[in-house]
Design a protein around this motif. Sequence first.
Motif, PDB file in Angstrom:
ATOM      1  N   ILE A   1       0.839  -1.200   0.000  1.00 15.83           N
ATOM      2  CA  ILE A   1       0.000   0.000   0.000  1.00 15.83           C
ATOM      3  C   ILE A   1       0.875   1.251   0.000  1.00 15.83           C
TER       4      ILE A   1
ATOM      5  N   GLN B   1       1.058   4.837   1.275  1.00 18.74           N
ATOM      6  CA  GLN B   1       0.429   5.757   2.227  1.00 18.74           C
ATOM      7  C   GLN B   1       0.315   7.167   1.648  1.00 18.74           C
TER       8      GLN B   1
ATOM      9  N   LYS C   1     -11.963  -0.452   2.804  1.00 18.19           N
ATOM     10  CA  LYS C   1     -12.185  -1.208   4.045  1.00 18.19           C
ATOM     11  C   LYS C   1     -12.343  -0.269   5.237  1.00 18.19           C
ATOM     12  N   LYS C   2     -11.508   0.770   5.271  1.00 20.30           N
ATOM     13  CA  LYS C   2     -11.576   1.723   6.380  1.00 20.30           C
ATOM     14  C   LYS C   2     -12.849   2.567   6.318  1.00 20.30           C
TER      15      LYS C   2
ATOM     16  N   THR D   1      -4.118  -0.014  -2.445  1.00 23.99           N
ATOM     17  CA  THR D   1      -4.355   1.202  -1.664  1.00 23.99           C
ATOM     18  C   THR D   1      -5.841   1.531  -1.606  1.00 23.99           C
TER      19      THR D   1
ATOM     20  N   SER E   1      -7.690  -0.863   0.664  1.00 21.62           N
ATOM     21  CA  SER E   1      -7.478  -0.515   2.067  1.00 21.62           C
ATOM     22  C   SER E   1      -8.352   0.670   2.478  1.00 21.62           C
TER      23      SER E   1
END
Length: 255
Positions: A2, A4, A40-41, A34, A37
């Motif tokens: 990923i 950031q 999902k958050k 990325t 992720s």
Amino acid sequence: MISQKLARQINKGMLSHYPVIYIAGREEDRIQATLASLCKKKYDDKHSLISWSLFQGFSDTNDMQEPLQALKRISTAQQPAMYLLKDFPAVLDDPAVIRAIRDLYYILKNKNIYVFLTYPTIKLPEILNDEVYLVEMALPSEVEIHAYFQHFIEAKKLTDIISTAMTHQYTIALMGLTLNEIEHLLVRLFALKNQNPEELIAEVYQEKSQILKKENCLEFISTQQSLEQIGGLNNLKEWVLQRKILFTEEAFSSG
């Protein structure tokens, strides 16, 4: 792996309520990881990232390969979701598709649904500048390359022959390449047993030069010469020597 930094850039667009975001980047797998992720958050595992391509259609249904059909499905979606449309900018020369993207912007503006258009380069019609948020994915940072190389040598059980200092040298040598390019290069270099890791660094620079030629870059010059081998530039040499501690492994580790 990923990114950031990419995640932060994408978040800016989402927080600004842009439902359509263009991501220009060559590492499609990192972009997808990325976005997955972030999805999902944002949705607390209730919804997964849905991808689409001209070849496969939607990942959840394997249909609707036609671009306008794909946009129509998204426009009628009722549940919060994130859609990744791979290489979609390649079809943005079609006026009907451009109109559909503009309509999608207004339809999705307050629906908590996001559409991501990905492509290796920027191919965004000027008419869409107001409706589409643009993000450019940067090449891997020194920290990311260092982490990737460390993971690689651990997986290949090379930690006993590659020191911390040598890891730093490889990290610097590999900068400017994508993680995909780094992976292919490292797999080839360490494919043979009994290789001397120190000697392979020179091959990294040589291979890097060949890779960059494909991208129409200026000629890449290896930086392995010592200052004594370079004539003149005395003031610059003095400046470099005074600040050489900033480019050491210790400086890298301390941030």
